[in-house]
Design an enzyme around this catalytic site. Structure first.
Site, short mmCIF file in Angstrom:
data_model
loop_
_atom_site.label_atom_id
_atom_site.label_comp_id
_atom_site.label_asym_id
_atom_site.label_seq_id
_atom_site.Cartn_x
_atom_site.Cartn_y
_atom_site.Cartn_z
N SER A 110 -135.01 6.44 -15.79
CA SER A 110 -133.94 5.73 -15.07
C SER A 110 -132.54 6.20 -15.43
O SER A 110 -131.59 5.87 -14.71
CB SER A 110 -134.02 4.24 -15.36
OG SER A 110 -134.86 3.61 -14.44
N LYS A 117 -130.58 7.82 -12.81
CA LYS A 117 -129.91 7.03 -11.75
C LYS A 117 -128.40 7.10 -11.90
O LYS A 117 -127.67 7.16 -10.92
CB LYS A 117 -130.37 5.57 -11.82
CG LYS A 117 -131.83 5.36 -11.45
CD LYS A 117 -132.28 3.93 -11.79
CE LYS A 117 -133.75 3.71 -11.37
NZ LYS A 117 -134.34 2.51 -11.99
N TYR A 174 -137.10 11.31 -5.99
CA TYR A 174 -136.75 10.36 -7.07
C TYR A 174 -137.70 10.50 -8.26
O TYR A 174 -137.27 10.48 -9.42
CB TYR A 174 -136.77 8.93 -6.50
CG TYR A 174 -136.76 7.86 -7.55
CD1 TYR A 174 -135.58 7.46 -8.17
CD2 TYR A 174 -137.95 7.24 -7.96
CE1 TYR A 174 -135.59 6.49 -9.16
CE2 TYR A 174 -137.97 6.27 -8.94
CZ TYR A 174 -136.78 5.90 -9.54
OH TYR A 174 -136.79 4.94 -10.53
N TYR A 192 -130.31 -3.13 -16.77
CA TYR A 192 -131.13 -4.02 -15.94
C TYR A 192 -130.63 -5.45 -16.03
O TYR A 192 -129.43 -5.70 -16.11
CB TYR A 192 -132.62 -3.93 -16.34
CG TYR A 192 -133.11 -2.51 -16.51
CD1 TYR A 192 -133.02 -1.61 -15.44
CD2 TYR A 192 -133.64 -2.07 -17.70
CE1 TYR A 192 -133.49 -0.31 -15.59
CE2 TYR A 192 -134.10 -0.77 -17.85
CZ TYR A 192 -134.02 0.09 -16.79
OH TYR A 192 -134.46 1.37 -16.94
N VAL A 196 -137.23 4.07 -19.21
CA VAL A 196 -138.48 3.57 -19.82
C VAL A 196 -139.16 4.52 -20.78
O VAL A 196 -140.09 4.12 -21.47
CB VAL A 196 -139.54 3.14 -18.78
CG1 VAL A 196 -139.20 1.85 -18.12
CG2 VAL A 196 -139.82 4.24 -17.81
N1 GLN Z 1 -139.49 6.46 -12.94
C1 GLN Z 1 -139.46 5.10 -13.40
C2 GLN Z 1 -139.80 4.15 -12.27
O1 GLN Z 1 -139.43 4.38 -11.15
C3 GLN Z 1 -138.10 4.81 -13.95
C4 GLN Z 1 -137.97 3.38 -14.41
C5 GLN Z 1 -137.10 3.21 -15.61
O2 GLN Z 1 -136.82 4.12 -16.39
N2 GLN Z 1 -136.72 1.98 -15.80
O3 GLN Z 1 -140.46 3.16 -12.48
#
Ligand code: GLN
Length: 339
Positions: A82, A85, A208, A260, A278
């Site tokens: 993530s 992003k 993505y 988050y 994650v």
């Molecule tokens: N690739 C992971 C997903 O889409 C990224 C989520 C994350 O790092 N929180 O679930």
């Protein structure tokens, strides 16, 4: 998060970082302090992530001068997840501008987990935040390109410029997530049903998924963050990647949504815009000063690395980075992840 007070020398958010030796000493202290902390659980909803060694721990402070302070496993590669992003968002802001991205993706916190479907429904298809999966998919779809292959290459190249080196795909992570990302496919279809995604939704999910599987090190995270702290100029390569306005906008979004649904607590305790992923990475940015990259795979329930949060909290306080601190301020504390 709760705090447990412990005094240390006073620093404030204004001004500059202390000298190289002091920053280095504190980076080492932040690492040593949490090296034996084994709270949290390694993510395994993407099967290959479950195999990560939970003992790994890296801390890297990168100053806007380009100086680096790397302690622990800072050269171990992991998938950016993530954290991508934040940087794809910056690239899209650079291309499309403040208003367009604000209208189409939003800049608010959903208050719900990063893969929430309900959040999309509650907001009639508006993703609300570029830092949850729905908003990140919408953001990736906005990267200007004639094909998905070109979109992916532009993202890979753009994130590489932030890192100051060529980033490559972790094929194993990409395949593992591609085989199991039914939820992201559902979110993309839901956005499509609301007319919120302009390209083939499953192709957008594929790009993505690739961007999440780019391999980075803790040191890369520090350099990428320091580029945002440095008004868009990579402090190691000297290359301008995005404009100062884009950095400001990206950092504002990270402050409100980068951690988050725990972003409020994070800001309250640590006072820095940040983004986590994650696989266990976190990057926290101190505008004008530098960035802290951390990596440790054990996560709390919101999906944020436990040791990473604690080490960043320690360094934010010890180095005086909290952007809200206007006078010499108090304790260094151990941050307890949310239960
Ligand atoms: N690739 C992971 C997903 O889409 C990224 C989520 C994350 O790092 N929180 O679930």
């Amino acid at each position: 998060m709760r705090t447990v007070g412990r005094e240390i020398e006073q620093q404030v958010s204004t001004g500059s970082l202390p000298g190289w030796d002091r920053v280095h000493e504190l980076a080492e202290a932040g690492y040593a302090r949490y090296r034996d902390d084994d709270e949290g659980t390694v993510a395994d909803y993407i099967p290959v992530l479950g195999a990560a060694d939970p003992a790994l721990f890296g801390v890297c402070v990168v100053e806007t001068s380009g100086a680096r302070h790397a302690v622990g496993d800072t050269e171990v590669a992991f998938s950016v997840q993530s954290i991508s992003k934040a940087f794809v968002y910056a690239l899209v802001c650079e291309e499309l501008g403040h208003e367009a991205v604000r209208d189409r993706v939003g800049v608010n916190n959903t208050g719900l987990p990063f893969d929430s479907v309900i959040a999309v429904e509650l907001n009639e298809g508006h993703p609300m935040s570029p830092m949850v999966n729905a908003g990140a998919l919408a953001t990736t779809a906005l990267v200007p390109a004639d094909s998905s292959a070109e979109r992916w290459e532009r993202i890979r190249t753009g994130l590489s410029r932030f890192a100051g080196r060529q980033l490559t795909l972790d094929g194993e992570v990409y395949r593992s997530e591609s085989a199991t990302n039914t939820r992201n496919r559902a979110i993309a279809r839901l956005l499509e049903s609301y007319g919120r995604i302009e390209h083939d939704p499953l192709e957008v999910v594929d790009v993505y998924t690739r961007q999440c599987a780019l391999r980075v090190t803790t040191e890369d995270l520090g350099v990428m963050g320091a580029t945002l702290a440095d008004g868009g100029v990579n402090p190691v390569t000297g290359e301008r990647v995005v404009s100062p306005d884009v950095c400001r906008d990206t950092l504002a979004v990270l402050a409100s949504t980068g951690m988050y649904e725990r972003s409020g607590e994070w800001l309250f305790e640590i006072g820095l815009p940040a983004k986590s992923g994650v696989s266990g990475g976190i990057v926290a940015i101190a505008p004008g000063k530098g960035a802290i990259g951390t990596y440790s795979p054990r996560l709390d329930r919101a999906g944020n690395s436990v040791r990473g949060q604690r080490a960043t909290a320690y360094l934010s306080r010890a180095l005086g980075l909290n952007v809200f601190a206007s006078s010499a301020h108090v304790p260094v504390a151990d941050v307890r992840p949310s239960e």
